[in-house]
Design a protein around this motif. Structure first.
Motif, PDB file in Angstrom:
ATOM      1  N   VAL A 171      -3.436  -2.120  -0.757  1.00 28.86           N
ATOM      2  CA  VAL A 171      -3.045  -3.261  -1.587  1.00 28.86           C
ATOM      3  C   VAL A 171      -2.422  -4.257  -0.628  1.00 28.86           C
ATOM      4  O   VAL A 171      -1.264  -4.121  -0.228  1.00 28.86           O
ATOM      5  CB  VAL A 171      -2.036  -2.843  -2.685  1.00 28.86           C
ATOM      6  CG1 VAL A 171      -1.632  -4.058  -3.516  1.00 28.86           C
ATOM      7  CG2 VAL A 171      -2.611  -1.752  -3.562  1.00 28.86           C
ATOM      8  N   ILE A 179       1.332   1.592  -5.928  1.00 28.70           N
ATOM      9  CA  ILE A 179       1.888   0.373  -5.330  1.00 28.70           C
ATOM     10  C   ILE A 179       3.273   0.696  -4.780  1.00 28.70           C
ATOM     11  O   ILE A 179       4.096   1.312  -5.461  1.00 28.70           O
ATOM     12  CB  ILE A 179       1.955  -0.769  -6.371  1.00 28.70           C
ATOM     13  CG1 ILE A 179       0.536  -1.114  -6.835  1.00 28.70           C
ATOM     14  CG2 ILE A 179       2.656  -1.992  -5.797  1.00 28.70           C
ATOM     15  CD1 ILE A 179       0.462  -2.126  -7.942  1.00 28.70           C
ATOM     16  N   MET A 216      -8.962  -6.756  -7.482  1.00 33.20           N
ATOM     17  CA  MET A 216      -7.554  -6.604  -7.153  1.00 33.20           C
ATOM     18  C   MET A 216      -6.866  -7.976  -7.171  1.00 33.20           C
ATOM     19  O   MET A 216      -5.741  -8.120  -7.655  1.00 33.20           O
ATOM     20  CB  MET A 216      -7.405  -5.938  -5.783  1.00 33.20           C
ATOM     21  CG  MET A 216      -6.022  -5.395  -5.516  1.00 33.20           C
ATOM     22  SD  MET A 216      -5.922  -4.555  -3.919  1.00 33.20           S
ATOM     23  CE  MET A 216      -6.793  -3.026  -4.283  1.00 33.20           C
ATOM     24  N   SER A 263       0.816  -1.213   0.000  1.00 27.44           N
ATOM     25  CA  SER A 263       0.000   0.000   0.000  1.00 27.44           C
ATOM     26  C   SER A 263       0.851   1.264   0.000  1.00 27.44           C
ATOM     27  O   SER A 263       1.950   1.290   0.528  1.00 27.44           O
ATOM     28  CB  SER A 263      -0.909   0.019   1.229  1.00 27.44           C
ATOM     29  OG  SER A 263      -1.724  -1.126   1.242  1.00 27.44           O
TER      30      SER A 263
END
Length: 181
Positions: free
Chosen positions: A40, A165, A74, A33
């Motif tokens: 993420v 990311i 995702m 993340s």
């Protein structure tokens, strides 16, 4: 004399079989993340790990598709666009815990160095990380946190999402190893 040899052989084989600890339900998390963007992160609750307590050798295997994301899209992008999970279904580790001795373990966590080869996305890279080990009841608990870079493993992040990311993916290990009988 044959009787003594038989007893020694049986005792040796019992001792060898009692030197392995394993799990098939180890937890491996990752977080990639970046602040200001949606998280993420994913969890894999089926990592297999085997530890040979006679020498500190350790091996691990996880199926990439077993990572679970909160957002299904995702997860799909992770498997199809980044990890190529059909082509590279497994991540593997093989190495050893430096200066390991089961006699050093107690209920108090101790720090060790884990050295070996991590294979992700078909690429192997040597790693050296810190792990914490303790022995509670008849189990060995192994935990660790470390970072990996996608480019070290040939994982390409498309420019459209590159800023969303993290450049270093944070990996967390939480394994409860039981004696292999």
């Amino acid at each position: 004399m044959k009787y003594i040899l038989l007893i020694l052989t049986v005792c040796a084989s019992i001792n060898l079989s009692a030197q392995k600890y394993f799990t098939k339900t180890g937890i491996t998390d990752f977080k990639a993340s970046v602040e200001a963007f949606e998280p993420v992160e994913a969890t894999n609750k089926s990592t297999t790990v085997i530890l040979d307590t006679s020498n500190g050798n350790i091996a691990g295997l996880l199926f990439v598709k077993a990572f679970h994301f909160e957002i299904a899209l995702m997860q799909e992008h992770f498997n199809e666009s980044y990890m190529d999970s059909d082509m590279f279904p497994k991540a593997k580790f093989k190495g050893s815990i430096k200066d390991f001795s089961i006699d050093k373990l107690s209920e108090t966590s101790k720090t060790f160095t884990l050295i070996g080869l991590l294979e992700v996305h078909g690429k192997s890279k040597p790693i050296e990380i810190v792990v914490n080990l303790c022995k509670k009841d008849s189990k060995i608990l192994l935990t660790s946190m470390f970072g990996v870079k996608p480019e070290d493993y040939g994982i390409k992040i498309p420019s459209i999402v590159r800023e969303k990311i993290a450049k270093t993916i944070n990996i967390t290990l939480d394994y409860e190893l039981i004696e292999k009988k």
